[in-house]
Design an enzyme around this catalytic site. Structure first.
Site, PDB file in Angstrom:
ATOM      1  N   ARG A  62      -0.152 -85.840  59.495  1.00  0.00           N
ATOM      2  CA  ARG A  62      -0.287 -84.541  59.923  1.00  0.00           C
ATOM      3  C   ARG A  62      -0.118 -84.583  61.387  1.00  0.00           C
ATOM      4  O   ARG A  62      -0.988 -85.216  62.028  1.00  0.00           O
ATOM      5  CB  ARG A  62      -1.566 -83.917  59.397  1.00  0.00           C
ATOM      6  CG  ARG A  62      -1.671 -82.465  60.024  1.00  0.00           C
ATOM      7  CD  ARG A  62      -0.635 -81.396  59.599  1.00  0.00           C
ATOM      8  NE  ARG A  62      -0.909 -80.031  60.022  1.00  0.00           N
ATOM      9  CZ  ARG A  62      -0.154 -78.861  59.938  1.00  0.00           C
ATOM     10  NH1 ARG A  62       0.894 -79.244  59.079  1.00  0.00           N
ATOM     11  NH2 ARG A  62      -0.778 -77.899  60.338  1.00  0.00           N
ATOM     12  N   GLU A  76     -28.487 -86.180  35.180  1.00  0.00           N
ATOM     13  CA  GLU A  76     -29.118 -87.130  35.060  1.00  0.00           C
ATOM     14  C   GLU A  76     -30.222 -87.355  36.130  1.00  0.00           C
ATOM     15  O   GLU A  76     -30.487 -88.378  36.678  1.00  0.00           O
ATOM     16  CB  GLU A  76     -28.042 -88.459  35.130  1.00  0.00           C
ATOM     17  CG  GLU A  76     -27.084 -88.563  33.845  1.00  0.00           C
ATOM     18  CD  GLU A  76     -26.727 -89.838  33.734  1.00  0.00           C
ATOM     19  OE1 GLU A  76     -27.014 -90.884  34.065  1.00  0.00           O
ATOM     20  OE2 GLU A  76     -25.380 -89.607  33.109  1.00  0.00           O
ATOM     21  N   THR A 104     -31.938 -84.132  39.262  1.00  0.00           N
ATOM     22  CA  THR A 104     -31.404 -83.862  40.122  1.00  0.00           C
ATOM     23  C   THR A 104     -31.961 -84.558  41.350  1.00  0.00           C
ATOM     24  O   THR A 104     -32.801 -85.491  41.438  1.00  0.00           O
ATOM     25  CB  THR A 104     -32.251 -82.263  40.584  1.00  0.00           C
ATOM     26  OG1 THR A 104     -33.721 -82.525  40.636  1.00  0.00           O
ATOM     27  CG2 THR A 104     -31.661 -81.452  39.123  1.00  0.00           C
TER      28      THR A 104
END
Length: 384
Positions: A268, A363, A365
């Site tokens: 870009r 699994e 936080t």
């Protein structure tokens, strides 16, 4: 710690990278949009040996170390996190839990089916009122003499609709609190097992997440994993191993977003040159690369600690909390670098950003990981 990968590690990494690009990338946007379970892709993962990587070859597994597993998880997660979470649950929570703690009879009966993908497994711990507080199990498994009678509801179950085997955590003696909890292997074909509707999720949309209902399910005594009352310890030990897999998933999400952002920034152009040559973008890429490498070292450290047979609980928690937060930050940056293109599905980074969020939740936080780490620190300082 040895930072050098072996030839075998490199072979696993390269083979999985090629597989992900050739077999998972085509159609990944459509599967995400349509919430289409990747049945054919999962079948191919089983054929490649990705669903039972660490299982002993005598049960049909790959017999690989945890480093090989996290390398493969990273490569799969760069491309398709619905596939990588299916892979993680089957490897870490189901196969490893059964091989490490179940009877030899259960290992011989179930592992050969799981490692090939003939059967997919699910880990059933969370409930409507028992998420982070895993001691508050409302699902019951009452001892009836020659069997247990299982009743209750589990939710947020990954592989809930595609699995043929559930590892279920249930309370057998409420008077003993967490010491009365057991773990069981339950086949989904048994009477009384009902699969609820598929959840419509923010991310990992092609993976199937369901609520599971158990109504008077007869579970044979021999399908209990470990001794009576071992279920809570089993769940905690298995989740620690699972966190290494999710940390590797988060790492893969971050690394995948970084690779896409780097390629885009070189293509870009703005103000007469590639945006990668503008300092503001190049510094973003530098920070992304640094944080991803730090996460990778934590993930590999946790994997090596497990392979050495040492207590990896704290290492796994540290890897998961850091890698998941890196994944969230880096996917946001990748979208920013892409500008308006980052906001559309064609460029993939918006999907990785959505996928990243769940790694901070399931699994355990990020808050629970910090609790695990803090308790370990204070325990070793004799302050807890």
């Amino acid at each position: 710690m040895n930072f050098t990968l072996t030839e075998e590690h490199h072979a696993v990494q390269e083979a999985t990278r090629d597989f992900a690009r050739q077999e998972l990338l085509p159609g990944v946007i459509d599967r995400d949009r349509e919430m289409k379970y990747p049945a054919e892709q999962v079948k191919l993962m089983g054929e490649l040996g990705l669903l039972g990587m660490m299982v002993d070859p005598k049960y049909g597994g790959g017999g690989m170390d945890t480093i090989s597993y996290v390398l493969a998880m990273e490569e799969i997660s760069k491309i398709d996190n619905s596939c990588s979470v299916i892979m993680s649950v089957n490897n870490s929570l189901v196969c490893w839990g059964i091989e490490t703690f179940a009877s030899e009879e259960l290992k011989q009966e179930y592992l050969p089916k799981l490692v090939t993908g003939e059967w997919i497994g699910a880990f059933c711990l969370s409930e409507p009122e028992a998420g982070s507080d895993a001691t508050s199990q409302r699902t019951t498994a009452i001892d009836m003499g020659d069997h247990y009678l299982l009743n209750g509801t589990k939710n947020w179950i990954t592989n809930g609709g595609s699995s043929k085997l559930h590892v279920v955590i249930a309370q057998s003696d409420p008077s003993k609190k967490h010491r009365g909890i057991n773990a069981f292997i339950v086949e989904t074909s048994w009477d009384g097992v009902t699969i609820g509707a598929k959840e419509d999720k923010l991310g990992i949309r092609a993976s199937d997440t369901h609520t599971i209902m158990y109504s008077d399910v007869k579970v044979p005594k021999e399908n209990r994993i470990g001794d009576e009352g071992f279920g809570f310890k089993f769940a905690m030990k298995v989740l620690s191993g699972g966190r290494i897999g999710i940390a590797a998933q988060a790492l893969g999400i971050a690394a995948g977003a970084f690779e896409l952002a780097t390629a885009y920034a070189q293509e870009r152009e703005a103000f007469g040159k590639p945006i990668a040559k503008h300092q503001i973008i190049s510094f973003k890429l530098a920070d992304m690369a640094t944080q991803i490498q730090a996460a990778r070292l934590l993930v590999h450290k946790a994997a090596q600690t497990k392979d050495l047979g040492l207590d990896f609980t704290r290492a796994a928690a540290a890897a998961k909390v850091f890698a998941s937060e890196v994944a969230m930050r880096q996917t946001v940056e990748a979208v920013q670098i892409h500008g308006g293109y980052g906001f559309v599905k064609e460029y993939h980074v918006e999907r990785l950003m959505r996928d990243a969020k769940i790694t901070q939740i399931y699994e355990g936080t990020s808050e629970i990981q910090r609790l695990v780490i803090a308790r370990d620190i204070l325990r070793k300082a004799n302050l807890y």
